[in-house]
Design a protein around this motif. Structure first.
Motif, PDB file in Angstrom:
ATOM      1  N   PRO A 184      -1.620  10.707  -7.910  1.00 46.07           N
ATOM      2  CA  PRO A 184      -1.803   9.701  -8.968  1.00 46.07           C
ATOM      3  C   PRO A 184      -0.683   8.678  -9.053  1.00 46.07           C
ATOM      4  O   PRO A 184      -0.884   7.563  -9.543  1.00 46.07           O
ATOM      5  N   ASP A 185       0.510   9.035  -8.573  1.00 45.65           N
ATOM      6  CA  ASP A 185       1.648   8.123  -8.697  1.00 45.65           C
ATOM      7  C   ASP A 185       1.936   7.344  -7.414  1.00 45.65           C
ATOM      8  O   ASP A 185       2.850   6.526  -7.373  1.00 45.65           O
ATOM      9  N   GLU A 186       1.143   7.615  -6.372  1.00 44.54           N
ATOM     10  CA  GLU A 186       1.344   6.929  -5.103  1.00 44.54           C
ATOM     11  C   GLU A 186       0.472   5.682  -5.037  1.00 44.54           C
ATOM     12  O   GLU A 186      -0.618   5.643  -5.606  1.00 44.54           O
ATOM     13  N   HIS A 187       0.974   4.669  -4.358  1.00 42.71           N
ATOM     14  CA  HIS A 187       0.182   3.443  -4.218  1.00 42.71           C
ATOM     15  C   HIS A 187      -0.392   3.361  -2.813  1.00 42.71           C
ATOM     16  O   HIS A 187       0.323   3.085  -1.854  1.00 42.71           O
ATOM     17  N   PHE A 188      -1.673   3.644  -2.716  1.00 37.18           N
ATOM     18  CA  PHE A 188      -2.389   3.469  -1.460  1.00 37.18           C
ATOM     19  C   PHE A 188      -3.242   2.218  -1.562  1.00 37.18           C
ATOM     20  O   PHE A 188      -3.805   1.915  -2.629  1.00 37.18           O
ATOM     21  N   ARG A 189      -3.366   1.513  -0.473  1.00 39.84           N
ATOM     22  CA  ARG A 189      -4.270   0.371  -0.414  1.00 39.84           C
ATOM     23  C   ARG A 189      -5.615   0.876   0.075  1.00 39.84           C
ATOM     24  O   ARG A 189      -5.698   1.492   1.149  1.00 39.84           O
ATOM     25  N   ILE A 190      -6.645   0.587  -0.701  1.00 38.07           N
ATOM     26  CA  ILE A 190      -7.967   1.152  -0.437  1.00 38.07           C
ATOM     27  C   ILE A 190      -8.930   0.055  -0.018  1.00 38.07           C
ATOM     28  O   ILE A 190      -9.065  -0.973  -0.694  1.00 38.07           O
ATOM     29  N   SER A 191      -9.587   0.296   1.107  1.00 37.88           N
ATOM     30  CA  SER A 191     -10.553  -0.663   1.644  1.00 37.88           C
ATOM     31  C   SER A 191     -11.897   0.022   1.829  1.00 37.88           C
ATOM     32  O   SER A 191     -11.975   1.117   2.385  1.00 37.88           O
ATOM     33  N   SER A 192     -12.955  -0.623   1.330  1.00 35.86           N
ATOM     34  CA  SER A 192     -14.297  -0.105   1.579  1.00 35.86           C
ATOM     35  C   SER A 192     -15.214  -1.278   1.937  1.00 35.86           C
ATOM     36  O   SER A 192     -14.808  -2.440   1.874  1.00 35.86           O
ATOM     37  N   LYS A 193     -16.442  -0.926   2.301  1.00 37.78           N
ATOM     38  CA  LYS A 193     -17.356  -1.940   2.816  1.00 37.78           C
ATOM     39  C   LYS A 193     -18.735  -1.783   2.218  1.00 37.78           C
ATOM     40  O   LYS A 193     -19.081  -0.730   1.681  1.00 37.78           O
ATOM     41  N   VAL A 194     -19.519  -2.843   2.360  1.00 40.71           N
ATOM     42  CA  VAL A 194     -20.888  -2.873   1.856  1.00 40.71           C
ATOM     43  C   VAL A 194     -21.735  -3.671   2.847  1.00 40.71           C
ATOM     44  O   VAL A 194     -21.215  -4.534   3.546  1.00 40.71           O
ATOM     45  N   GLY A 195     -23.036  -3.367   2.915  1.00 42.40           N
ATOM     46  CA  GLY A 195     -23.897  -4.188   3.754  1.00 42.40           C
ATOM     47  C   GLY A 195     -24.813  -3.435   4.688  1.00 42.40           C
ATOM     48  O   GLY A 195     -25.710  -4.031   5.281  1.00 42.40           O
ATOM     49  N   LEU A 196     -24.604  -2.127   4.819  1.00 45.50           N
ATOM     50  CA  LEU A 196     -25.473  -1.342   5.688  1.00 45.50           C
ATOM     51  C   LEU A 196     -26.349  -0.375   4.907  1.00 45.50           C
ATOM     52  O   LEU A 196     -27.345   0.122   5.427  1.00 45.50           O
ATOM     53  N   LEU A 197     -25.977  -0.100   3.667  1.00 47.92           N
ATOM     54  CA  LEU A 197     -26.733   0.841   2.839  1.00 47.92           C
ATOM     55  C   LEU A 197     -27.628   0.050   1.894  1.00 47.92           C
ATOM     56  O   LEU A 197     -27.164  -0.599   0.965  1.00 47.92           O
TER      57      LEU A 197
END
Length: 318
Positions: free
Chosen positions: A55-68
């Motif tokens: 909860p205290d860590e900063h991760f950069r999160i990437s997701s995608k859309v367009g196939l579902l």
């Protein structure tokens, strides 16, 4: 990140992937790339489980859309992008995404849904639900004639100018054919426009480590069979120069991609901690700049051989 083809693995597989993610975090990895399409959202939910423990860590999160597509007439129809983002945020256990990428460049007949997709993405960024707009880059392979590659690059450029992305997600590795946009090297083109890159598949699904499945040979010498021979011969030369230690080829392939552009991140599929150990070469020394420059020469020779073989095949077919 969990593999792109993740379905709904059992508890043992889940624990293995989670251990891999934790080990990657220990090495300093902070960019997690996934999609609502991977396992129908399962990969997102697995990453969400991982993020709950940090909860205290900063991760950069990437997701995608367009196939579902779901029940919508098209993955980009109506407010489907907005609905998929809400589901992705819930799956990932986050309040916003750092990058939200259009995974498909198919916007329906006559690009019917293109305008709506662009409007939704720019609105979501303005509202703070996403930090950056992403789009998929052009595909390039040796089976595709150069004219078709040029057409794909032109199509990409047309969409790029309309979408105005902050990030381009590109399937890329050391043997990917040269990419050009308007006669300019793809990476220079993006750097000049201050667009960041996500380079996926640096190991070519295991092919560059010698672990990928070789193409099957048919009754005659086929294009894939010839490519397999060209690649395996080139990799053997790399082994002779850099050794047969586990992870040697992995390190070269990953770091070759990292050197490609300053404005990029490289993402690898991981199925467990052993993959992470190999990627980060925890038991060995990192290749030097001179090593990587030499490896790039080997890769360039392999690419040249692949291009010559592909051109001869295309000429025969013509």
């Amino acid at each position: 990140m969990p593999g792109r083809n993740s379905g709904a693995p059992g508890a043992t597989d889940d624990r293995r992937v989670l251990r891999g993610l934790r080990r990657a975090a220990e090495f300093g990895a902070n960019f997690l790339d996934t999609s609502d399409f991977y396992g129908g959202g399962y990969a997102e939910r697995l990453i969400g489980r991982f993020l709950r423990d940090y909860p205290d860590e900063h991760f950069r999160i990437s997701s995608k859309v367009g196939l579902l597509r779901g029940s919508a007439p098209h993955p980009y129809a109506g407010r489907h992008i907005h609905h998929q983002l809400e589901q992705s945020l819930e799956n990932l256990y986050v309040e916003r995404l750092d990058v939200f990428t259009l995974e498909s460049l198919d916007f329906g007949p006559g690009d019917r849904y293109l305008g709506g997709a662009i409007d939704q993405l720019h609105t979501l960024r303005k509202l703070g639900a996403i930090r950056a707009i992403g789009m998929r880059g052009p595909e390039a392979d040796y089976d595709t004639p150069r004219e078709q590659r040029a057409a794909a690059a032109a199509r990409f450029l047309f969409l790029f100018r309309l979408i105005k992305p902050d990030v381009v997600w590109l399937r890329y590795h050391a043997l990917t054919p040269a990419l050009t946009i308007e006669g300019e090297d793809f990476f220079s083109f993006m750097a000049h426009r201050e667009v960041s890159l996500v380079l996926a598949d640096p190991l070519a699904r295991g092919l560059l480590t010698g672990k990928g499945a070789a193409p099957r040979r048919s009754g005659r010498t086929s294009g894939p069979a010839l490519r397999s021979g060209i690649i395996s011969s080139g990799l053997e030369l790399l082994r002779e120069r850099f050794g047969h230690a586990p992870g040697a080829l992995t390190q070269l392939a990953v770091r070759s991609c990292l050197r490609k552009a300053d404005n990029s991140v490289v993402v690898c599929d991981i199925a467990g901690a052993e993959d992470v150990e190999e990627i980060y070469n925890s038991q060995g020394t990192e290749p030097t700049d001179a090593d990587l420059a030499l490896a790039d020469q080997f890769y360039a020779d392999i690419r040249s051989g692949l291009e010559r073989e592909a051109q001869s095949v295309h000429e025969v077919r013509a």
